[in-house]
Design an enzyme around this catalytic site. Structure first.
Site, PDB file in Angstrom:
ATOM      1  N   SER A   1       0.806  -1.220   0.000  1.00 50.54           N
ATOM      2  CA  SER A   1       0.000   0.000   0.000  1.00 50.54           C
ATOM      3  C   SER A   1       0.841   1.273   0.000  1.00 50.54           C
ATOM      4  O   SER A   1       0.476   2.265  -0.628  1.00 50.54           O
ATOM      5  CB  SER A   1      -0.945   0.019   1.206  1.00 50.54           C
ATOM      6  OG  SER A   1      -1.793  -1.096   1.184  1.00 50.54           O
TER       7      SER A   1
ATOM      8  N   HIS B   1       0.778   4.642   4.411  1.00 52.45           N
ATOM      9  CA  HIS B   1      -0.075   5.267   3.390  1.00 52.45           C
ATOM     10  C   HIS B   1       0.279   6.743   3.220  1.00 52.45           C
ATOM     11  O   HIS B   1       0.500   7.218   2.102  1.00 52.45           O
ATOM     12  CB  HIS B   1      -1.547   5.135   3.772  1.00 52.45           C
ATOM     13  CG  HIS B   1      -2.112   3.779   3.548  1.00 52.45           C
ATOM     14  ND1 HIS B   1      -3.454   3.553   3.375  1.00 52.45           N
ATOM     15  CD2 HIS B   1      -1.529   2.551   3.456  1.00 52.45           C
ATOM     16  CE1 HIS B   1      -3.678   2.262   3.190  1.00 52.45           C
ATOM     17  NE2 HIS B   1      -2.519   1.631   3.251  1.00 52.45           N
TER      18      HIS B   1
END
Length: 195
Positions: A126, A177
Site C-alpha cells: 500500500s 499510506h
C-alpha cells in the site's frame, strides 16, 4: 488511461514491470500460504518488524512491499496496481517506474520504522501504491499538461478516497499510506523538474 482493454498477453508485453511486481507478490503469497511450504517462517522472515530492522535486518525495509496478510489484501493491492501502474510505466519506462515504486514503498517503511513502536509489524504494498498516487499528484500540481483534466480529477478523487479510507478501515498502516503519498509527491516533484 485507467481503463484496461488489453488482452492478458498484451498487458504482459506492454507493462512488464507491473506484471513482474504482481507476479512476485503472487509467488510470495503462495510461499507464505501453501501448506507444503514453511509459510509462517517465510512470512516472519519477510515482514516488517521494527525491532528486527533496528537490530540490523535492513532487508525488512523492502521485503514487506511484496508480502500480504491474506488473499483479499493481495487482490486489492494488485487490482490497484493494474489500474494505476500501467499509465505511469508507459510514461516513465519500466526501470524508472520500478525505481519509483520501490523508493516510495521503502520510504513508507522507513517512516513506519521511526514513527511506530518497536513491536510494530507490517506488510503490504500500500505504501508503494500510495507512492504512485503521490507521483500522479506531482504531475497534476507541477506538470499539468501531462494529464488530461478528466484523468487529473480521477486521480484526485481516488487519492482523496484512499486517504479517507486509511483512517476508517481497521488494521491499516496509516503511516505507510501517508508517507508513501508524500514520498511519491516529493520524488515526482524532483523528477518532473528534470523532464
Amino acid at each position: 488511461m485507467f481503463t484496461r482493454t488489453e488482452s492478458f498477453n498484451e498487458f504482459i508485453r506492454f507493462y512488464p514491470a507491473v506484471t513482474l511486481i504482481i507476479l512476485f507478490n503472487l509467488l510470495i503469497f503462495l510461499m507464505t500460504s501453501l501448506p507444503i511450504l514453511p509459510g509462517d517462517t517465510i512470512f516472519e522472515s519477510l515482514a516488517g518488524v521494527n525491532l528486527y530492522i533496528m537490530e540490523g535486518e535492513v532487508w525488512r525495509l523492502a521485503t514487506p512491499i511484496f508480502v500480504h496478510s491474506g488473499f483479499p489484501h493481495l487482490l486489492f493491492n494488485s487490482f490497484s496496481l493494474v489500474l494505476f501502474g500501467p499509465a505511469l510505466e508507459r510514461m516513465l519506462g519500466k526501470a524508472k517506474f520500478t525505481a519509483i515504486y520501490l523508493l516510495t514503498g521503502i520510504s513508507a517503511n522507513v517512516a513506519t520504522l521511526f514513527l511506530e513502536p518497536m513491536t510494530y509489524i507490517h506488510v503490504g504494498s500500500s505504501g508503494a501504491i500510495f507512492g504512485l498516487f503521490g507521483f500522479y499528484l506531482a504531475m497534476i500540481l507541477f506538470r499539468r499538461g501531462m494529464l488530461s483534466k478528466e484523468n487529473s480529477q480521477t486521480i484526485m478523487t481516488i487519492a482523496a478516497i484512499g486517504v479517507i479510507m486509511t483512517f476508517v478501515q481497521p488494521n491499516i498502516n496509516i503511516t505507510a499510506h501517508i508517507f508513501g503519498l508524500i514520498a511519491g509527491l516529493l520524488i515526482g516533484r524532483l523528477f518532473l523538474t528534470k523532464l
